[in-house]
Motif scaffolding. Structure first.
Motif, short mmCIF file in Angstrom:
data_model
loop_
_atom_site.label_atom_id
_atom_site.label_comp_id
_atom_site.label_asym_id
_atom_site.label_seq_id
_atom_site.Cartn_x
_atom_site.Cartn_y
_atom_site.Cartn_z
N GLU A 155 11.28 -5.19 8.31
CA GLU A 155 11.49 -6.59 7.59
C GLU A 155 11.11 -6.80 6.84
O GLU A 155 11.92 -7.34 5.57
CB GLU A 155 11.66 -7.10 8.83
N LEU A 156 9.39 -6.73 6.72
CA LEU A 156 8.77 -7.49 5.61
C LEU A 156 8.85 -6.89 3.81
O LEU A 156 9.27 -7.42 3.03
CB LEU A 156 8.00 -7.07 6.05
N CYS A 157 9.19 -5.52 4.48
CA CYS A 157 9.12 -4.67 3.14
C CYS A 157 10.86 -5.00 2.72
O CYS A 157 11.25 -5.26 1.55
CB CYS A 157 9.45 -2.75 3.78
N ASN A 158 12.30 -4.96 4.19
CA ASN A 158 13.33 -5.36 3.10
C ASN A 158 13.25 -6.75 2.44
O ASN A 158 13.85 -7.42 1.47
CB ASN A 158 14.23 -5.49 4.43
N GLU A 159 12.39 -7.40 3.35
CA GLU A 159 12.16 -9.49 2.63
C GLU A 159 11.73 -8.59 1.73
O GLU A 159 12.25 -9.56 0.30
CB GLU A 159 11.29 -9.46 3.31
N LEU A 160 10.70 -7.84 0.99
CA LEU A 160 9.77 -8.26 -0.40
C LEU A 160 10.80 -7.08 -1.36
O LEU A 160 11.54 -8.16 -2.48
CB LEU A 160 8.79 -6.79 0.02
N TYR B 299 2.04 -7.81 5.21
CA TYR B 299 1.90 -6.39 4.63
C TYR B 299 0.82 -5.84 3.16
O TYR B 299 1.14 -7.05 2.45
CB TYR B 299 3.01 -5.16 5.19
N ALA B 300 0.13 -5.03 3.53
CA ALA B 300 -0.13 -4.02 2.14
C ALA B 300 -0.11 -2.70 2.41
O ALA B 300 -0.23 -2.22 3.58
CB ALA B 300 -1.41 -4.28 1.53
N PHE B 301 0.82 -2.04 1.75
CA PHE B 301 0.71 -0.33 1.56
C PHE B 301 0.35 0.37 0.58
O PHE B 301 0.57 0.11 -0.62
CB PHE B 301 2.56 -0.19 1.65
N SER B 302 -0.79 1.27 0.61
CA SER B 302 -1.23 1.95 -0.27
C SER B 302 -1.10 3.72 -0.10
O SER B 302 -0.73 4.19 0.96
CB SER B 302 -2.25 1.86 -0.45
N THR B 303 -1.10 4.43 -1.16
CA THR B 303 -0.81 6.12 -0.87
C THR B 303 -2.12 6.12 -1.75
O THR B 303 -2.51 6.10 -3.54
CB THR B 303 0.45 6.55 -0.87
N VAL B 304 -2.32 7.63 -1.68
CA VAL B 304 -3.01 8.62 -2.78
C VAL B 304 -2.13 9.51 -2.82
O VAL B 304 -1.48 10.44 -2.03
CB VAL B 304 -4.26 9.10 -1.98
N GLU B 305 -1.98 9.91 -3.97
CA GLU B 305 -0.75 11.23 -3.95
C GLU B 305 -1.01 12.21 -5.25
O GLU B 305 -2.42 12.15 -5.83
CB GLU B 305 0.23 10.52 -5.26
N ASP B 306 -0.70 13.67 -5.14
CA ASP B 306 -1.47 15.08 -5.52
C ASP B 306 -0.43 14.79 -6.56
O ASP B 306 0.84 15.10 -5.93
CB ASP B 306 -2.34 15.72 -4.87
N LEU B 307 0.07 14.51 -7.65
CA LEU B 307 0.56 14.20 -8.92
C LEU B 307 0.41 16.00 -8.92
O LEU B 307 -0.84 16.68 -9.68
CB LEU B 307 0.86 14.07 -9.77
N GLU B 308 1.93 16.86 -9.95
CA GLU B 308 2.33 17.95 -9.90
C GLU B 308 2.89 17.40 -11.38
O GLU B 308 3.60 16.98 -11.59
CB GLU B 308 2.63 18.81 -9.29
N ASN C 124 2.76 -1.56 -2.35
CA ASN C 124 3.40 -2.79 -1.55
C ASN C 124 2.51 -4.00 -1.23
O ASN C 124 0.80 -3.60 -0.55
CB ASN C 124 4.69 -2.52 -0.36
N LEU C 125 2.61 -5.17 -1.44
CA LEU C 125 1.65 -6.01 -1.29
C LEU C 125 2.48 -7.38 -0.52
O LEU C 125 3.25 -7.89 -1.66
CB LEU C 125 0.81 -6.93 -1.92
N TYR C 126 2.70 -8.29 0.55
CA TYR C 126 4.00 -9.01 0.57
C TYR C 126 3.40 -10.30 1.67
O TYR C 126 2.55 -9.45 2.58
CB TYR C 126 5.34 -8.53 1.25
N LEU C 127 3.68 -10.99 1.42
CA LEU C 127 3.30 -12.10 2.32
C LEU C 127 4.25 -12.99 2.30
O LEU C 127 5.19 -13.53 1.29
CB LEU C 127 1.98 -12.86 1.91
#
Length: 191
Positions: free
Chosen positions: A19-24, A72-81, A118-121
């Protein structure tokens, strides 16, 4: 707002962020000055779930008030090719020859890169320092990887408050993505 907690998702259940992501996505659409209709194709499943499932490493923080998710806050680490800069299905200007993707020309691939995705309040929870706590915790997690020396944040067009905030936190403007639909900022980590 008396019992606000921040928890790290450890069991892979990111559903409380739906729900928070959809609100964002709706918030970003309301601020967009360029192609707001593109946000009609963005939601929890097409953005957060897809990114979470495809990432090398993930970190999700959920802020709760009396147990109810409020941010919420959502972070990732990606291995890019090479070739990872392809345009996603929701991208505007997909057929334009000058539509630049997520990564600037100066990024040498492959390389592990960290992202604050993502970072949303929710309204009523901003300007309380809660966003700063989510941001700082996300940065601490991203900076903990010895093989990650570059961080990116992508800011939707029209969200100038967020852009200014990230610049004040030491990020540097990098480039426009998809002809200005998104602005990219980056930070190099000294290792």
């Amino acid at each position: 707002m008396t019992n606000i907690t921040i928890e790290v998702v450890k069991d892979g259940n990111i559903e409380p962020c739906r729900e928070l992501c959809n609100e964002l996505m709706a918030f970003q659409q309301s601020r967009a000055v360029m192609a707001p209709e593109v946000f009609d194709r963005m939601n929890f499943d097409t953005r957060m779930r897809r990114s979470y499932d495809g990432a090398l490493r993930t970190h999700v923080l959920i802020a709760r008030d009396e147990g109810v998710p409020v941010g919420y806050a959502f972070s990732t680490v990606e291995d890019l090719e090479p070739g990872d800069d392809k345009l996603p299905a929701w991208a505007p200007n997909r057929d334009s020859a000058d539509s630049k993707g997520f990564y600037p020309d100066w990024v040498e691939l492959p390389k592990k890169i960290g992202f604050l995705s993502n970072l949303y309040l929710r309204d009523g929870y901003r300007s309380m320092g809660l966003g700063k706590k989510l941001f700082d915790s996300s940065m601490e997690w991203l900076e903990s990887f010895p093989d990650v020396d570059l961080l990116f944040i992508y800011v939707s067009n029209g969200n100038e408050d967020a852009l200014r905030y990230y610049l004040k936190q030491g990020f540097i403007y990098s480039h426009e993505v998809f002809g200005g639909f998104i602005k990219a900022v980056y930070k190099r980590l000294e290792k």
